[in-house]
Design a protein around this motif. Structure first.
Motif, PDB file in Angstrom:
ATOM      1  N   GLY A 176       0.782  -1.280  -0.023  1.00  0.00           N
ATOM      2  CA  GLY A 176      -0.005   0.000   0.196  1.00  0.00           C
ATOM      3  C   GLY A 176       0.872   1.143  -0.031  1.00  0.00           C
ATOM      4  O   GLY A 176       0.269   2.178   0.526  1.00  0.00           O
ATOM      5  N   SER A 177       1.944   1.107  -0.484  1.00  0.00           N
ATOM      6  CA  SER A 177       2.870   2.425  -0.193  1.00  0.00           C
ATOM      7  C   SER A 177       3.474   2.898  -1.677  1.00  0.00           C
ATOM      8  O   SER A 177       4.491   3.395  -1.769  1.00  0.00           O
ATOM      9  N   SER A 208       3.255   6.892  -2.120  1.00  0.00           N
ATOM     10  CA  SER A 208       2.335   7.789  -3.177  1.00  0.00           C
ATOM     11  C   SER A 208       1.182   7.954  -2.250  1.00  0.00           C
ATOM     12  O   SER A 208       0.759   7.045  -1.290  1.00  0.00           O
ATOM     13  N   VAL A 209       0.095   8.917  -2.718  1.00  0.00           N
ATOM     14  CA  VAL A 209      -1.106   8.988  -1.968  1.00  0.00           C
ATOM     15  C   VAL A 209      -2.153   9.320  -3.100  1.00  0.00           C
ATOM     16  O   VAL A 209      -2.010   9.801  -3.992  1.00  0.00           O
ATOM     17  N   VAL A 214      -6.779  14.340  -5.202  1.00  0.00           N
ATOM     18  CA  VAL A 214      -5.476  14.583  -4.775  1.00  0.00           C
ATOM     19  C   VAL A 214      -4.649  13.461  -4.883  1.00  0.00           C
ATOM     20  O   VAL A 214      -5.062  12.307  -4.303  1.00  0.00           O
ATOM     21  N   SER A 215      -3.600  13.440  -5.538  1.00  0.00           N
ATOM     22  CA  SER A 215      -2.683  12.401  -5.705  1.00  0.00           C
ATOM     23  C   SER A 215      -1.400  12.687  -6.376  1.00  0.00           C
ATOM     24  O   SER A 215      -1.203  13.759  -6.830  1.00  0.00           O
ATOM     25  N   GLY A 216      -0.487  11.944  -5.871  1.00  0.00           N
ATOM     26  CA  GLY A 216       0.931  12.083  -5.978  1.00  0.00           C
ATOM     27  C   GLY A 216       1.906  11.612  -5.255  1.00  0.00           C
ATOM     28  O   GLY A 216       1.416  10.517  -4.377  1.00  0.00           O
ATOM     29  N   ASN A 217       3.062  12.004  -5.247  1.00  0.00           N
ATOM     30  CA  ASN A 217       4.167  11.290  -3.949  1.00  0.00           C
ATOM     31  C   ASN A 217       4.249  12.298  -2.984  1.00  0.00           C
ATOM     32  O   ASN A 217       4.608  13.437  -2.912  1.00  0.00           O
ATOM     33  N   LEU A 218       3.851  11.663  -1.683  1.00  0.00           N
ATOM     34  CA  LEU A 218       4.251  12.379  -0.517  1.00  0.00           C
ATOM     35  C   LEU A 218       5.565  12.687  -0.289  1.00  0.00           C
ATOM     36  O   LEU A 218       6.018  13.963   0.221  1.00  0.00           O
ATOM     37  N   PHE A 219       6.567  11.618  -0.413  1.00  0.00           N
ATOM     38  CA  PHE A 219       7.844  11.915  -0.415  1.00  0.00           C
ATOM     39  C   PHE A 219       8.878  10.954  -1.396  1.00  0.00           C
ATOM     40  O   PHE A 219       8.025  10.021  -1.948  1.00  0.00           O
ATOM     41  N   THR A 220       9.778  11.496  -1.634  1.00  0.00           N
ATOM     42  CA  THR A 220      10.843  10.643  -2.399  1.00  0.00           C
ATOM     43  C   THR A 220      12.213  10.469  -1.822  1.00  0.00           C
ATOM     44  O   THR A 220      12.736  11.429  -1.513  1.00  0.00           O
ATOM     45  N   ILE A 221      12.803   9.113  -1.847  1.00  0.00           N
ATOM     46  CA  ILE A 221      14.104   8.932  -1.021  1.00  0.00           C
ATOM     47  C   ILE A 221      15.040   8.249  -2.352  1.00  0.00           C
ATOM     48  O   ILE A 221      14.662   7.046  -2.841  1.00  0.00           O
ATOM     49  N   ASP A 222      16.163   9.069  -2.292  1.00  0.00           N
ATOM     50  CA  ASP A 222      17.439   8.239  -3.149  1.00  0.00           C
ATOM     51  C   ASP A 222      17.949   7.248  -2.323  1.00  0.00           C
ATOM     52  O   ASP A 222      18.829   7.482  -1.824  1.00  0.00           O
TER      53      ASP A 222
END
Length: 238
Positions: A176-177, A208-209, A214-222
């Motif tokens: 779910g993430s 993602s959310v 409303v949709s998109g990436n809450l955060f991104t980690i390299d």
């Protein structure tokens, strides 16, 4: 990420090595495997909780007992946690989301475990390999990781000059993430009087959310960049 458990195979090894000895067999103290403090400060990490000291007693006859000493030190990436929180806050503000939208706390962690055995017992390579395998399984179950698979092996040089293999695995955090996955790190090595096991966990990718319009990436980690940092920290362990 929980502490590494002492495998019963280690106890068996020690019992076999001590069967001919009577009385209580002394075991040296397990000194904590600390990451260099200046390196922690430089990369924005910190130790969490006090050092955990454990002694495991095992009676092997009416007149003979052995003990195994261990220490566990835990570290977290405060800088990454703050970066994730800022990305989430920016996403909420940009999409006018309510402030009570909750997201689990996510960051990288390193756990170091050091173990000492009685009678100068040293672990053979096959036991070290089993410890690595057991550590990978622990990371999988304790962090709810799906499809954890080996991806590569890296070599790091500790401050002592010892070259240690680091086993890298990757997997999905949960279904779910969105695109969020994890990188798991395991290293194990022997020195003169102890065995050291190091495990690490790194979030990787995007969470993602999807909340109606409303949709998109809450955060991104390299994750690969975070992995390089983690390997540098592990190399400072004493």
């Amino acid at each position: 990420m929980k502490k590494l458990h002492i495998s019963s195979i280690l106890v068996t090894l020690i019992i076999l090595s001590c069967l001919s000895i009577t009385g209580c067999i002394d075991t040296p103290d397990a000194l904590p495997a600390f990451v260099d403090e200046s390196a922690l400060d430089s990369y924005g990490w910190s130790q969490i909780e006090a050092v955990e000291y454990k002694t495991f007693e095992q009676k092997i006859s009416n007149s003979t007992s052995v003990s195994i000493n261990s220490t566990v030190v835990k570290y977290r990436n405060d800088r990454l946690a703050e970066d994730i929180e800022k990305q989430i806050s920016d996403f909420k503000n940009n999409h006018n989301l309510p402030v009570n939208v909750e997201v689990p706390s996510i960051t990288s962690e390193i756990h170091t475990s050091r173990i000492t055995f009685p009678a100068g017992v040293k672990l053979p390579n096959d036991i070290i390999n089993r410890i690595v395998e057991s550590s990978v399984n622990d990371l999988r179950s304790e962090n709810n990781i799906e499809d954890l698979k080996a991806t590569s092996t890296r070599q790091i040089i500790l401050q002592s000059g010892l070259t240690v293999p680091v086993y890298i695995h990757s997997g999905a955090k949960d279904s779910g993430s969105g695109g969020l996955s994890v990188i798991a790190v395991v290293a194990a090595y022997e020195n003169e009087d102890s065995s050291t096991i190091i495990t690490g966990i790194i979030p990787n990718g995007s969470m993602s959310v999807n909340m109606g319009p409303v949709s998109g990436n809450l955060f991104t980690i390299d994750g690969e960049l975070e992995l390089e940092e983690m390997l540098k920290l592990i190399a400072t362990v004493e």
